[in-house]
Design a protein around this motif. Structure first.
Motif, PDB file in Angstrom:
ATOM      1  N   LEU A  74       0.854  -1.179   0.000  1.00  0.00           N
ATOM      2  CA  LEU A  74       0.000   0.000   0.000  1.00  0.00           C
ATOM      3  C   LEU A  74       0.895   1.236   0.000  1.00  0.00           C
ATOM      4  CD1 LEU A  74      -2.577   1.742   0.458  1.00  0.00           C
ATOM      5  CD2 LEU A  74      -2.233   1.364   2.921  1.00  0.00           C
ATOM      6  N   ILE A  75       0.623   2.158  -0.923  1.00  0.00           N
ATOM      7  CA  ILE A  75       1.329   3.437  -0.950  1.00  0.00           C
ATOM      8  C   ILE A  75       0.305   4.529  -0.672  1.00  0.00           C
ATOM      9  CG2 ILE A  75       2.747   5.029  -2.292  1.00  0.00           C
ATOM     10  CD1 ILE A  75       3.712   2.622  -3.937  1.00  0.00           C
ATOM     11  N   ASN A  76       0.353   5.075   0.542  1.00  0.00           N
ATOM     12  CA  ASN A  76      -0.559   6.139   0.954  1.00  0.00           C
ATOM     13  C   ASN A  76      -0.043   7.461   0.398  1.00  0.00           C
ATOM     14  OD1 ASN A  76      -2.920   5.531   2.471  1.00  0.00           O
ATOM     15  ND2 ASN A  76      -1.636   4.798   4.157  1.00  0.00           N
ATOM     16  N   ASN A  77      -0.499   7.804  -0.784  1.00  0.00           N
ATOM     17  CA  ASN A  77       0.017   8.987  -1.468  1.00  0.00           C
ATOM     18  C   ASN A  77      -0.982  10.142  -1.492  1.00  0.00           C
ATOM     19  OD1 ASN A  77       1.732  10.489  -3.567  1.00  0.00           O
ATOM     20  ND2 ASN A  77      -0.174  10.148  -4.691  1.00  0.00           N
ATOM     21  N   ALA A  78      -2.286   9.853  -1.430  1.00  0.00           N
ATOM     22  CA  ALA A  78      -3.292  10.919  -1.524  1.00  0.00           C
ATOM     23  C   ALA A  78      -3.075  11.949  -0.423  1.00  0.00           C
ATOM     24  CB  ALA A  78      -4.697  10.322  -1.421  1.00  0.00           C
ATOM     25  N   GLY A  79      -3.084  13.206  -0.800  1.00  0.00           N
ATOM     26  CA  GLY A  79      -2.869  14.270   0.174  1.00  0.00           C
ATOM     27  C   GLY A  79      -3.349  15.595  -0.376  1.00  0.00           C
ATOM     28  N   ALA A  80      -3.405  16.583   0.496  1.00  0.00           N
ATOM     29  CA  ALA A  80      -3.874  17.908   0.090  1.00  0.00           C
ATOM     30  C   ALA A  80      -3.015  18.978   0.741  1.00  0.00           C
ATOM     31  CB  ALA A  80      -5.333  18.100   0.490  1.00  0.00           C
ATOM     32  N   GLY A  81      -2.729  20.023  -0.027  1.00  0.00           N
ATOM     33  CA  GLY A  81      -1.988  21.154   0.510  1.00  0.00           C
ATOM     34  C   GLY A  81      -2.932  22.159   1.159  1.00  0.00           C
ATOM     35  N   ILE A  82      -2.378  22.999   1.997  1.00  0.00           N
ATOM     36  CA  ILE A  82      -3.160  24.060   2.622  1.00  0.00           C
ATOM     37  C   ILE A  82      -2.200  25.157   3.044  1.00  0.00           C
ATOM     38  CG2 ILE A  82      -3.085  22.912   4.881  1.00  0.00           C
ATOM     39  CD1 ILE A  82      -5.894  24.130   5.426  1.00  0.00           C
ATOM     40  N   THR A  83      -2.566  26.395   2.768  1.00  0.00           N
ATOM     41  CA  THR A  83      -1.707  27.522   3.134  1.00  0.00           C
ATOM     42  C   THR A  83      -2.533  28.613   3.790  1.00  0.00           C
ATOM     43  OG1 THR A  83      -1.991  28.723   1.048  1.00  0.00           O
ATOM     44  CG2 THR A  83      -0.215  27.083   1.121  1.00  0.00           C
ATOM     45  N   GLY A  84      -1.844  29.449   4.521  1.00  0.00           N
ATOM     46  CA  GLY A  84      -2.510  30.606   5.110  1.00  0.00           C
ATOM     47  C   GLY A  84      -2.029  30.882   6.516  1.00  0.00           C
ATOM     48  N   PRO A  85      -2.268  32.081   7.014  1.00  0.00           N
ATOM     49  CA  PRO A  85      -1.995  32.373   8.419  1.00  0.00           C
ATOM     50  C   PRO A  85      -2.898  31.491   9.284  1.00  0.00           C
ATOM     51  CG  PRO A  85      -2.495  34.382   7.172  1.00  0.00           C
ATOM     52  CD  PRO A  85      -2.882  33.231   6.315  1.00  0.00           C
ATOM     53  N   ILE A  86      -2.345  30.805  10.247  1.00  0.00           N
ATOM     54  CA  ILE A  86      -3.138  29.873  11.056  1.00  0.00           C
ATOM     55  C   ILE A  86      -4.329  30.583  11.686  1.00  0.00           C
ATOM     56  CG2 ILE A  86      -3.087  28.320  13.053  1.00  0.00           C
ATOM     57  CD1 ILE A  86      -0.076  27.887  12.378  1.00  0.00           C
ATOM     58  N   GLU A  87      -4.136  31.820  12.080  1.00  0.00           N
ATOM     59  CA  GLU A  87      -5.215  32.594  12.700  1.00  0.00           C
ATOM     60  C   GLU A  87      -6.401  32.766  11.765  1.00  0.00           C
ATOM     61  OE1 GLU A  87      -5.948  37.075  14.602  1.00  0.00           O
ATOM     62  OE2 GLU A  87      -3.936  36.471  13.979  1.00  0.00           O
ATOM     63  N   GLU A  88      -6.152  32.782  10.463  1.00  0.00           N
ATOM     64  CA  GLU A  88      -7.209  33.097   9.504  1.00  0.00           C
ATOM     65  C   GLU A  88      -7.746  31.885   8.746  1.00  0.00           C
ATOM     66  OE1 GLU A  88      -5.640  37.666   8.634  1.00  0.00           O
ATOM     67  OE2 GLU A  88      -5.629  36.190   7.010  1.00  0.00           O
ATOM     68  N   ILE A  89      -7.184  30.711   8.961  1.00  0.00           N
ATOM     69  CA  ILE A  89      -7.697  29.514   8.281  1.00  0.00           C
ATOM     70  C   ILE A  89      -8.928  29.018   9.043  1.00  0.00           C
ATOM     71  CG2 ILE A  89      -7.227  27.144   7.561  1.00  0.00           C
ATOM     72  CD1 ILE A  89      -4.278  27.851   7.449  1.00  0.00           C
TER      73      ILE A  89
END
Length: 267
Positions: A74-89
């Motif tokens: 099994l290759i667990n490759n699925a993923g998602a990026g996320i960016t931003g100031p932590i205060e505003e996410i």
């Protein structure tokens, strides 16, 4: 008999490169996508799977086992990026990212373990990130979700030793993939106190991905790991300075390392 491989997120980027490479090497490869109908020309089978939906996880794992009678890797490759100031996410976006990058892989692992225990063999490769070794500004949620996957793998490895099931992490640096397009970006708000530094950092991050390494480097690294009798717990794949940044974090005082990161991101 050829080894059977399941790759989550196998329709593009690193997952696609790994799937094509392993297919050429004689493996039986199944990739996954939330919309497999869009990838009818794939060189390997693409099945429907959403790592945030346990029903699709069970159905896909059962399909592979019914078709092949086993599941070796099994290759667990699925993923998602996320960016931003932590205060505003928004909190919902933070939870959604952890659902994809952390809870999703765990649930796929849980689904394959009964078959691997039955076989008394198996290899699970979790694709994490070099970002998971450090808290990066405006990528803090992503760093945290990938870092959590790195750590839980260490515990999993020890729990699975008695079943002859191996687990490892492969942490890529920046690769030329479409991950930037699929990220959740907290909006650049005109009245935000973070507008200028976040905007500059976002631009820099996108440039790093656009000029990143060829994903085939990951495919070759994973092939080597598959052919290693006793894989290590952690592998890093990427440019020298990206991998060296992890070494620097271990040896430098916290404040010095923090200063290096802030200089890098022009903060």
């Amino acid at each position: 008999m050829s080894k059977v491989v399941l790759i989550t997120g196998g329709s593009s980027g690193i997952g696609k490169s790994v799937g094509e490479y392993l297919t050429q090497k004689g493996f039986v490869v199944y990739g996954t996508s939330r919309n497999p109908e869009n990838y009818k020309n794939s060189t390997f089978s693409i099945l429907k799977l959403d790592v945030k939906n346990n029903d699709t996880i069970r159905e896909t794992v059962n399909t592979v086992i019914e078709n092949e009678g086993k599941l070796d890797i099994l290759i667990n490759n699925a993923g998602a990026g996320i960016t931003g100031p932590i205060e505003e996410i928004p909190e919902a976006e933070i939870k959604a990212n952890f659902d994809t990058n952390f809870f999703g892989p765990i649930n796929v692992i849980k689904a394959v373990l009964p078959q691997m225990r039955k076989q008394q063999s198996g290899l699970i490769i979790n694709i994490t990130s070099i970002a998971g070794y450090m808290g990066l500004p405006y990528r803090g949620v992503y760093s945290a979700s990938k870092g959590a996957l790195e750590l839980i793998t260490e515990a999993f490895r020890m729990e699975l030793k008695g079943f002859n099931i191996n687990m490892t992490n492969v942490a890529p640096g920046d690769f030329a993939t479409n991950i930037a397009a699929g990220r959740y970006h907290a909006p650049l708000l005109d009245d935000s106190p973070y507008k200028k530094p976040y905007g500059n950092t976002l631009k820099l991050m996108n440039e790093h991905v656009d000029s990143g390494s060829n994903p085939n480097m990951m495919a070759e690294a994973i092939y080597k790991i598959i052919n290693t009798k006793h894989p290590k717990g952690h592998y890093k794949v990427g440019e020298f300075m990206q991998k060296f940044s992890i070494v620097l974090k271990r040896i430098l005082p916290d404040k010095v390392y923090e200063k290096l990161l802030m200089n890098h991101y022009k903060l």
